[in-house]
Design a protein around this motif. Structure first.
Motif, PDB file in Angstrom:
ATOM      1  N   PRO A 126       0.823  -1.205   0.000  1.00 14.86           N
ATOM      2  CA  PRO A 126       0.000   0.000   0.000  1.00 14.86           C
ATOM      3  C   PRO A 126       0.861   1.261   0.000  1.00 14.86           C
ATOM      4  CG  PRO A 126      -0.291  -1.251   2.042  1.00 14.86           C
ATOM      5  CD  PRO A 126       0.696  -1.982   1.200  1.00 14.86           C
ATOM      6  N   LEU A 127       0.299   2.323  -0.526  1.00 15.50           N
ATOM      7  CA  LEU A 127       0.987   3.601  -0.642  1.00 15.50           C
ATOM      8  C   LEU A 127      -0.023   4.710  -0.384  1.00 15.50           C
ATOM      9  CD1 LEU A 127       3.401   5.393  -1.748  1.00 15.50           C
ATOM     10  CD2 LEU A 127       2.290   5.151  -3.968  1.00 15.50           C
ATOM     11  N   ALA A 128       0.323   5.642   0.477  1.00 19.29           N
ATOM     12  CA  ALA A 128      -0.507   6.816   0.726  1.00 19.29           C
ATOM     13  C   ALA A 128       0.432   7.999   0.824  1.00 19.29           C
ATOM     14  CB  ALA A 128      -1.308   6.661   2.009  1.00 19.29           C
ATOM     15  N   GLY A 129       0.005   9.128   0.313  1.00 16.41           N
ATOM     16  CA  GLY A 129       0.874  10.291   0.384  1.00 16.41           C
ATOM     17  C   GLY A 129       0.162  11.557  -0.018  1.00 16.41           C
ATOM     18  N   GLY A 130       0.909  12.628   0.030  1.00 14.70           N
ATOM     19  CA  GLY A 130       0.366  13.909  -0.351  1.00 14.70           C
ATOM     20  C   GLY A 130       1.468  14.891  -0.645  1.00 14.70           C
ATOM     21  N   MET A 131       1.127  15.926  -1.362  1.00 12.98           N
ATOM     22  CA  MET A 131       2.068  16.986  -1.711  1.00 12.98           C
ATOM     23  C   MET A 131       1.339  18.315  -1.622  1.00 12.98           C
ATOM     24  SD  MET A 131       3.900  15.299  -5.052  1.00 12.98           S
ATOM     25  CE  MET A 131       2.378  14.825  -5.864  1.00 12.98           C
ATOM     26  N   VAL A 132       2.062  19.337  -1.180  1.00  9.80           N
ATOM     27  CA  VAL A 132       1.534  20.695  -1.118  1.00  9.80           C
ATOM     28  C   VAL A 132       2.603  21.612  -1.705  1.00  9.80           C
ATOM     29  CG1 VAL A 132       0.733  22.543   0.398  1.00  9.80           C
ATOM     30  CG2 VAL A 132       0.246  20.165   0.985  1.00  9.80           C
ATOM     31  N   THR A 133       2.196  22.544  -2.571  1.00  8.74           N
ATOM     32  CA  THR A 133       3.157  23.472  -3.154  1.00  8.74           C
ATOM     33  C   THR A 133       3.051  24.831  -2.478  1.00  8.74           C
ATOM     34  OG1 THR A 133       1.725  24.411  -4.855  1.00  8.74           O
ATOM     35  CG2 THR A 133       2.841  22.333  -5.395  1.00  8.74           C
ATOM     36  N   SER A 134       4.059  25.661  -2.681  1.00 10.66           N
ATOM     37  CA  SER A 134       4.049  27.010  -2.129  1.00 10.66           C
ATOM     38  C   SER A 134       2.954  27.868  -2.766  1.00 10.66           C
ATOM     39  CB  SER A 134       5.407  27.674  -2.319  1.00 10.66           C
ATOM     40  OG  SER A 134       5.729  27.748  -3.696  1.00 10.66           O
ATOM     41  N   ALA A 135       2.447  27.450  -3.936  1.00 11.72           N
ATOM     42  CA  ALA A 135       1.367  28.181  -4.605  1.00 11.72           C
ATOM     43  C   ALA A 135      -0.012  27.688  -4.182  1.00 11.72           C
ATOM     44  CB  ALA A 135       1.528  28.062  -6.116  1.00 11.72           C
ATOM     45  N   GLY A 136      -0.067  26.748  -3.239  1.00 17.06           N
ATOM     46  CA  GLY A 136      -1.352  26.302  -2.712  1.00 17.06           C
ATOM     47  C   GLY A 136      -1.970  25.091  -3.377  1.00 17.06           C
ATOM     48  N   ALA A 137      -1.268  24.437  -4.288  1.00 15.99           N
ATOM     49  CA  ALA A 137      -1.786  23.208  -4.892  1.00 15.99           C
ATOM     50  C   ALA A 137      -1.673  22.068  -3.875  1.00 15.99           C
ATOM     51  CB  ALA A 137      -1.020  22.849  -6.147  1.00 15.99           C
ATOM     52  N   VAL A 138      -2.648  21.168  -3.896  1.00 14.36           N
ATOM     53  CA  VAL A 138      -2.663  20.021  -2.989  1.00 14.36           C
ATOM     54  C   VAL A 138      -2.951  18.762  -3.796  1.00 14.36           C
ATOM     55  CG1 VAL A 138      -3.850  18.950  -1.039  1.00 14.36           C
ATOM     56  CG2 VAL A 138      -3.494  21.414  -1.054  1.00 14.36           C
TER      57      VAL A 138
ATOM     58  N   ALA B 112      -6.111  19.633  -6.149  1.00 13.53           N
ATOM     59  CA  ALA B 112      -6.715  20.969  -6.113  1.00 13.53           C
ATOM     60  C   ALA B 112      -5.619  21.952  -6.482  1.00 13.53           C
ATOM     61  CB  ALA B 112      -7.267  21.263  -4.730  1.00 13.53           C
ATOM     62  N   LYS B 113      -5.827  22.753  -7.530  1.00 14.08           N
ATOM     63  CA  LYS B 113      -4.749  23.574  -8.084  1.00 14.08           C
ATOM     64  C   LYS B 113      -4.375  24.783  -7.238  1.00 14.08           C
ATOM     65  CE  LYS B 113      -7.281  26.662 -11.077  1.00 14.08           C
ATOM     66  NZ  LYS B 113      -6.976  27.621 -12.086  1.00 14.08           N
ATOM     67  N   GLY B 114      -5.259  25.286  -6.399  1.00 14.17           N
ATOM     68  CA  GLY B 114      -4.931  26.506  -5.662  1.00 14.17           C
ATOM     69  C   GLY B 114      -4.503  27.574  -6.655  1.00 14.17           C
ATOM     70  N   GLY B 115      -3.344  28.196  -6.437  1.00  8.92           N
ATOM     71  CA  GLY B 115      -2.834  29.197  -7.364  1.00  8.92           C
ATOM     72  C   GLY B 115      -1.774  28.635  -8.295  1.00  8.92           C
TER      73      GLY B 115
END
Length: 106
Positions: A1-13, A41-44
């Protein structure tokens, strides 16, 4: 199994859940292949065309002893043609894996 996430400085998740497989080669070198669908979610940041994105990745890592390793991963994010717009995104990530909990004991 694999679970993860990423967040950018521009607000993308990007949050994902999928499967991975590790293959050990000689000399402490290992390869990990993974595939995970997720939510974006693209954010900015960059518009990837659809909220459902598929993350496929290849990691090459070297064992450091004691269940620790360091490696590099190439990952591609794409909506797989679910939308007309599908620009995709690539990431190059340095990974340091350290054991936690009971497995961290000598």
């Amino acid at each position: 199994p694999l679970a993860g996430g990423m967040v950018t400085s521009a607000g993308a998740v990007n949050a994902y859940l999928g499967l991975s497989a590790r293959v050990q080669a000689g000399g402490g070198v290992g390869f990990r292949f993974s595939f995970a669908p997720g939510y974006y979610a693209k954010g900015g940041a960059k518009d990837l065309g659809y909220p459902i994105e598929f993350r496929s990745a290849l990691e090459v890592a070297v064992g450091l002893g004691g269940q620790r390793s360091i490696g590099i991963e190439y990952a591609h994010l794409s909506n797989g043609g679910l939308a007309q717009r599908n620009p995709g995104e690539e990431s190059l990530v340095v990974i340091l894996a350290l054991p936690i909990g009971r497995s961290a004991r000598p």
